[in-house]
Design an enzyme around this catalytic site. Structure first.
Site, PDB file in Angstrom:
ATOM      1  N   ASP A  11       0.823  -1.222   0.000  1.00 19.13           N
ATOM      2  CA  ASP A  11       0.000   0.000   0.000  1.00 19.13           C
ATOM      3  C   ASP A  11       0.857   1.271   0.000  1.00 19.13           C
ATOM      4  O   ASP A  11       0.336   2.371  -0.228  1.00 19.13           O
ATOM      5  CB  ASP A  11      -0.916   0.032   1.228  1.00 19.13           C
ATOM      6  CG  ASP A  11      -2.038  -1.013   1.126  1.00 19.13           C
ATOM      7  OD1 ASP A  11      -2.250  -1.572   0.031  1.00 19.13           O
ATOM      8  OD2 ASP A  11      -2.699  -1.259   2.147  1.00 19.13           O
ATOM      9  N   LYS A  49      -5.427  -3.033  -7.430  1.00 18.99           N
ATOM     10  CA  LYS A  49      -5.808  -2.294  -6.214  1.00 18.99           C
ATOM     11  C   LYS A  49      -6.936  -1.325  -6.586  1.00 18.99           C
ATOM     12  O   LYS A  49      -7.620  -1.513  -7.579  1.00 18.99           O
ATOM     13  CB  LYS A  49      -4.580  -1.579  -5.641  1.00 18.99           C
ATOM     14  CG  LYS A  49      -3.558  -2.544  -5.040  1.00 18.99           C
ATOM     15  CD  LYS A  49      -4.092  -3.223  -3.804  1.00 18.99           C
ATOM     16  CE  LYS A  49      -3.114  -4.210  -3.194  1.00 18.99           C
ATOM     17  NZ  LYS A  49      -3.741  -4.981  -2.101  1.00 18.99           N
ATOM     18  N   ARG A  89      -2.533   0.607 -10.191  1.00 17.59           N
ATOM     19  CA  ARG A  89      -1.516   1.527  -9.664  1.00 17.59           C
ATOM     20  C   ARG A  89      -0.241   1.520 -10.495  1.00 17.59           C
ATOM     21  O   ARG A  89       0.544   2.470 -10.418  1.00 17.59           O
ATOM     22  CB  ARG A  89      -1.233   1.220  -8.187  1.00 17.59           C
ATOM     23  CG  ARG A  89      -2.378   1.660  -7.293  1.00 17.59           C
ATOM     24  CD  ARG A  89      -2.112   1.508  -5.816  1.00 17.59           C
ATOM     25  NE  ARG A  89      -3.277   2.011  -5.073  1.00 17.59           N
ATOM     26  CZ  ARG A  89      -3.581   1.669  -3.840  1.00 17.59           C
ATOM     27  NH1 ARG A  89      -2.820   0.831  -3.163  1.00 17.59           N
ATOM     28  NH2 ARG A  89      -4.651   2.182  -3.248  1.00 17.59           N
TER      29      ARG A  89
HETATM   30  C1  S3P Z   1      -5.531  -5.282   3.600  1.00 16.86           C
HETATM   31  C2  S3P Z   1      -4.670  -6.122   2.956  1.00 16.86           C
HETATM   32  C3  S3P Z   1      -3.872  -5.730   1.797  1.00 16.86           C
HETATM   33  C4  S3P Z   1      -3.877  -4.226   1.567  1.00 16.86           C
HETATM   34  C5  S3P Z   1      -5.231  -3.636   1.738  1.00 16.86           C
HETATM   35  C6  S3P Z   1      -5.745  -3.892   3.140  1.00 16.86           C
HETATM   36  C7  S3P Z   1      -6.247  -5.784   4.785  1.00 16.86           C
HETATM   37  O1  S3P Z   1      -4.361  -6.374   0.659  1.00 16.86           O
HETATM   38  O2  S3P Z   1      -3.376  -3.916   0.280  1.00 16.86           O
HETATM   39  O3  S3P Z   1      -5.183  -2.229   1.517  1.00 16.86           O
HETATM   40  O4  S3P Z   1      -6.791  -4.971   5.555  1.00 16.86           O
HETATM   41  O5  S3P Z   1      -6.286  -7.008   4.969  1.00 16.86           O
HETATM   42  P1  S3P Z   1      -4.069  -7.923   0.354  1.00 16.86           P
HETATM   43  O6  S3P Z   1      -5.327  -8.684   0.646  1.00 16.86           O
HETATM   44  O7  S3P Z   1      -3.682  -7.959  -1.072  1.00 16.86           O
HETATM   45  O8  S3P Z   1      -2.969  -8.363   1.287  1.00 16.86           O
END
Ligand code: S3P
Length: 435
Positions: free
Chosen positions: A320, A347, A351
């Site tokens: 992130d 995402k 991105r």
């Molecule tokens: C998150 C996990 C991440 C992150 C997202 C929030 C979470 O994604 O990029 O903004 O709160 O579990 P992933 O599921 O790809 O790890």
């Protein structure tokens, strides 16, 4: 900074000085609201993330019959245990929030009723097979567009069988989704990740006494026999929001910023490691721990940065923060390579493409790859028209780059910052002092 409709103007390269406590961590806030909703009893949550993503999770637990009130900045959640959730009458709107949709899919897969999960245009394009496939293997009846690969998703849950599952992607959302389903299965399950992703679900559930155990990259989950009780939590500040000020301080001459009470879980602060490698001056002072999560103050001072390489197992710990780190790379000397980050393309926006366009807008060289970016650092130019691409983190990345330049630049589509950090521009202006 001046805000005009959906645009904001940044610039002036004023040194950032002082202390800031950014809003509560978004990942921890989603989990706190959800786990409080599943608790038997009342929970008091403070410093819950202020953005629209967590507001979506809150609205949904209310639609599932959980009482949530706000009093003097505290969220009071009264749960009756997992079995007291009831069938929602309407569609559950996850807005822009991938965490809400994926984690709730796992919870609802175990509930003996029908739920429909949908979201905004960005969320309806994001991959859902990473949760719907294993949840179907566990016996949930799930449908959705493109054979449940895209939302809206319909879930008729209940009667889950246990699973031994190797996740194809290092996704904390998918892992958390399966953990919540496995708590409702008939026998013990285990879920293995290909690399370490953020482990908030495991830490928080273990602290609450849920029957889960972590062994390396595998989480062992037993069926839940009794709900955990209500709890209190001061949500630590969000490292992903703090990262924008860390980079802003590192690239704006004369800056020294203290980021207060940040969640310093090792799975979240990869960006500090990367910035240090680039030559940034950063100190971390641990200050405590809540529900298994370490907290600390982070001090960042301006310094000249050098290019770096970010790849492999480091990617999940910075995923992130790559929009912010890309701006550090733009101001650094040399060529920065970001690889093994194909997840960036799915995402809140693509991105990879969004960052490339904005770096080029700043007058620098940038190549996009299937799994990352090559960023040719140098002297970014002010006076650009930058864009958010409908993505809160791209908007804030553009803002910190613009802030560090002498002349003004505009960020279009600024309003999307409300997804995670509604008061970002005000906090940046306060740290920069009077114009
Ligand atoms: C998150 C996990 C991440 C992150 C997202 C929030 C979470 O994604 O990029 O903004 O709160 O579990 P992933 O599921 O790809 O790890």
């Amino acid at each position: 900074m001046t805000a005009l409709e959906n645009e904001a103007v940044f610039g002036g390269a004023r040194a950032l000085r002082g202390r800031v406590r950014v809003p509560g961590d978004k990942s921890l806030s989603h989990r706190a609201v959800l786990f409080a909703a599943l608790a038997k009893g009342g929970s008091r949550l403070r410093q819950v993330a202020t953005g629209e993503d967590v507001a979506a999770t809150r609205r949904i637990v209310e639609q599932l019959g959980v009482r949530v009130r706000e009093k003097r900045g505290e969220l009071l959640v009264t749960g009756g245990g997992i079995d007291s959730l009831r069938e929602p009458e309407g569609v559950l709107d996850c807005a822009n929030s991938g965490t809400t949709m994926r984690v709730l899919a796992g919870l609802l897969a175990g509930r003996p009723f029908l739920s429909v999960l949908s979201g905004d245009g960005s969320l309806r394009k994001r991959p859902m097979a990473r949760v719907t496939e294993p949840l179907r293997l566990m016996g949930a009846t799930i449908d959705g567009r493109e054979h449940a690969r895209l939302a809206p998703l319909t879930i008729r849950g209940g009667g889950l069988t246990a699973i031994e599952y190797a996740l194809p992607v290092a996704s904390a959302q998918a892992k958390s989704s399966l953990i919540l389903a496995a708590l409702q299965a008939d026998r013990p399950s285990c879920i293995t990740s290909p690399a370490l992703s953020r482990d908030h679900t495991e830490r928080m559930l273990m602290a609450l006494g849920a029957p889960i155990r972590v062994d390396g990259l595998t989480v062992h989950v037993d069926p839940l026999t009794t709900s955990w009780g209500g709890f209190e939590l001061d949500v630590p500040a969000d490292p992903s929001s703090a990262a924008f000020f860390a980079v802003a301080a590192a690239i704006t001459p004369g800056s020294e910023v203290v980021l207060e009470s940040v969640a310093i879980n090792p799975t979240r602060i990869g960006f500090i490691e990367v910035l240090r490698r680039m030559g940034a001056d950063i100190e971390i002072a641990p200050t405590g721990e809540v529900l298994g999560e370490p907290i600390g103050d982070i001090t960042v001072r301006y310094s000249r940065l050098q290019a770096t390489r970010i790849d492999g197992d480091e990617i999940p710990s910075v995923i992130d923060e790559i929009p912010a780190l890309a701006m550090a790379a733009a101001f650094a000397e040399g060529v920065t390579e970001i690889r093994d980050a194909e997840e960036l393309a799915v995402k809140e926006s693509n991105r990879i493409g969004a960052i490339q366009q904005e770096i080029i807008q700043l007058g620098l060289g940038c190549e996009a790859h299937r799994d990352g970016l090559t960023i040719r650092g140098g002297t970014p130019q002010p006076g650009s028209m930058l864009k958010s691409h409908g993505d809160h983190r791209i908007a804030m990345a553009a803002a910190i780059a613009a802030h560090a330049l002498d002349g003004p630049s505009t960020v279009r589509g600024w309003a999307v910052v409300s997804v995670s950090y509604p008061s970002f521009a005000e906090d940046l202006a306060r740290l920069a002092g009077p114009e």
